[in-house]
Design a protein around this motif. Structure first.
Motif, PDB file in Angstrom:
ATOM      1  N   LEU A 153      -8.214   2.989   1.189  1.00  0.00           N
ATOM      2  CA  LEU A 153      -7.592   2.370   0.018  1.00  0.00           C
ATOM      3  C   LEU A 153      -8.604   2.179  -1.100  1.00  0.00           C
ATOM      4  CD1 LEU A 153      -5.143   1.054  -1.307  1.00  0.00           C
ATOM      5  CD2 LEU A 153      -5.698  -1.067  -0.106  1.00  0.00           C
ATOM      6  N   ASN A 154      -9.789   1.718  -0.763  1.00  0.00           N
ATOM      7  CA  ASN A 154     -10.830   1.554  -1.776  1.00  0.00           C
ATOM      8  C   ASN A 154     -11.171   2.883  -2.439  1.00  0.00           C
ATOM      9  OD1 ASN A 154     -11.240  -1.243  -1.578  1.00  0.00           O
ATOM     10  ND2 ASN A 154     -12.584  -1.001   0.180  1.00  0.00           N
TER      11      ASN A 154
ATOM     12  N   TRP B 243      -1.990  -1.238  -5.132  1.00  0.00           N
ATOM     13  CA  TRP B 243      -3.115  -1.127  -4.211  1.00  0.00           C
ATOM     14  C   TRP B 243      -4.057  -2.321  -4.253  1.00  0.00           C
ATOM     15  CZ3 TRP B 243      -4.113   4.709  -5.568  1.00  0.00           C
ATOM     16  CH2 TRP B 243      -3.102   5.479  -4.956  1.00  0.00           C
ATOM     17  N   ASP B 244      -4.248  -2.912  -5.417  1.00  0.00           N
ATOM     18  CA  ASP B 244      -5.123  -4.090  -5.478  1.00  0.00           C
ATOM     19  C   ASP B 244      -4.563  -5.238  -4.644  1.00  0.00           C
ATOM     20  OD1 ASP B 244      -7.233  -3.149  -7.137  1.00  0.00           O
ATOM     21  OD2 ASP B 244      -5.923  -3.313  -8.875  1.00  0.00           O
TER      22      ASP B 244
ATOM     23  N   TYR C 142      -4.789  -6.862   3.210  1.00  0.00           N
ATOM     24  CA  TYR C 142      -5.545  -6.295   4.333  1.00  0.00           C
ATOM     25  C   TYR C 142      -6.760  -7.167   4.638  1.00  0.00           C
ATOM     26  CZ  TYR C 142      -3.193  -1.670   4.449  1.00  0.00           C
ATOM     27  OH  TYR C 142      -2.293  -0.636   4.587  1.00  0.00           O
ATOM     28  N   GLN C 143      -7.464  -7.558   3.593  1.00  0.00           N
ATOM     29  CA  GLN C 143      -8.671  -8.368   3.779  1.00  0.00           C
ATOM     30  C   GLN C 143      -8.348  -9.712   4.416  1.00  0.00           C
ATOM     31  OE1 GLN C 143     -10.108  -8.307  -0.279  1.00  0.00           O
ATOM     32  NE2 GLN C 143     -11.425  -6.531   0.080  1.00  0.00           N
TER      33      GLN C 143
ATOM     34  N   ASP D 164       0.827  -1.203   0.000  1.00  0.00           N
ATOM     35  CA  ASP D 164       0.000   0.000   0.000  1.00  0.00           C
ATOM     36  C   ASP D 164       0.864   1.257   0.000  1.00  0.00           C
ATOM     37  OD1 ASP D 164      -1.856   2.010   0.424  1.00  0.00           O
ATOM     38  OD2 ASP D 164      -2.517   1.283   2.371  1.00  0.00           O
TER      39      ASP D 164
ATOM     40  N   LEU E 260      -8.645   0.188   4.873  1.00  0.00           N
ATOM     41  CA  LEU E 260      -9.264  -0.447   3.705  1.00  0.00           C
ATOM     42  C   LEU E 260     -10.235   0.504   3.017  1.00  0.00           C
ATOM     43  CD1 LEU E 260      -9.996  -4.168   4.652  1.00  0.00           C
ATOM     44  CD2 LEU E 260      -9.023  -3.360   2.500  1.00  0.00           C
TER      45      LEU E 260
ATOM     46  N   ARG F 157      -4.952  -4.440  -0.937  1.00  0.00           N
ATOM     47  CA  ARG F 157      -6.323  -4.679  -0.465  1.00  0.00           C
ATOM     48  C   ARG F 157      -6.529  -6.147  -0.125  1.00  0.00           C
ATOM     49  NH1 ARG F 157     -11.066  -2.393  -4.067  1.00  0.00           N
ATOM     50  NH2 ARG F 157     -10.011  -3.638  -5.655  1.00  0.00           N
TER      51      ARG F 157
END
Length: 204
Positions: A195-196, A167-168, A174-175, A161, A192, A171
């Motif tokens: 980031l989204n 970034w994808d 993080y998830q 990040d 998150l 994500r």
């Protein structure tokens, strides 16, 4: 046996140095390279085991300096206790003694080459030194050593990040961290969401 240890200080390491930026660059290859040969478990005498447990108890109480002294004394008697090296490395990291922390991590991995916590700290040390490819590999090794070791996913997410800006991928990490956490971290949930928002803005 004390050849593997989940450090009581890992939370002091996880989110350190989370500021910074990097120009867009090639994505690191996340191919773990864990040793394939097992290391024979090291037996520890009851007396030394008691000393180790006493040092860990000190850490839990926040008595860092006495714990560091106890770990150093323990390792003078038996240099093959991986958990003692790892906890000492974490204390050294927190104290800003990064070169010594690196040496303690390397010794940990010599003794316990599938130690997820050690790889996680190794990655954080590399990230701090600007070796982002090395950090990514270390975190990948931590995940390969223990696919349910949540801190490695969080650190990989931070790396992708903030430092690498993929970034994808960030994500996803993080998830996965949130999925593995018993109680999802509200700070990570906020990250998150941010980031989204950045991903959506980038895509227009």
């Amino acid at each position: 046996m004390l050849n593997r240890s989940t450090s009581v200080l890992l939370l002091c390491v996880l989110l350190s140095g989370c500021a910074g930026s990097s120009l867009k660059r090639q994505k690191p290859a996340l191919v773990p390279n864990l040793p394939t040969t097992a290391v024979q478990a090291h037996e520890v005498t009851p007396e030394l085991k008691a000393e180790y447990e006493n040092a860990i108890a000190m850490l839990r109480e926040g008595e860092t300096d006495p714990a560091q002294d106890a770990l150093n004394n323990l390792l003078k008697k038996d240099d093959q206790i991986a958990g003692a090296h790892l906890n000492l490395a974490l204390i050294l990291y927190r104290n800003g003694e990064y070169d010594q922390a690196k040496r303690s991590v390397e010794r940990t991995l010599q003794l316990s080459p599938r130690n997820a916590a050690a790889y996680n700290l190794q990655g954080t040390l590399m990230r701090r030194g600007g070796n982002f490819d090395g950090a990514a590999l270390a975190y990948a090794n931590a995940m390969a050593a223990d696919p349910n070791y949540a801190p490695a996913y969080l650190n990989m997410a931070i790396l992708f990040d903030i430092y690498l800006q993929f970034w994808d991928d960030a994500r996803q990490f993080y998830q996965r961290y949130q999925q593995l956490s018993t109680n999802p971290d509200p700070r990570v949930e906020h990250w998150l969401q941010d980031l989204n928002h950045r991903i959506n803005e980038q895509r227009g």
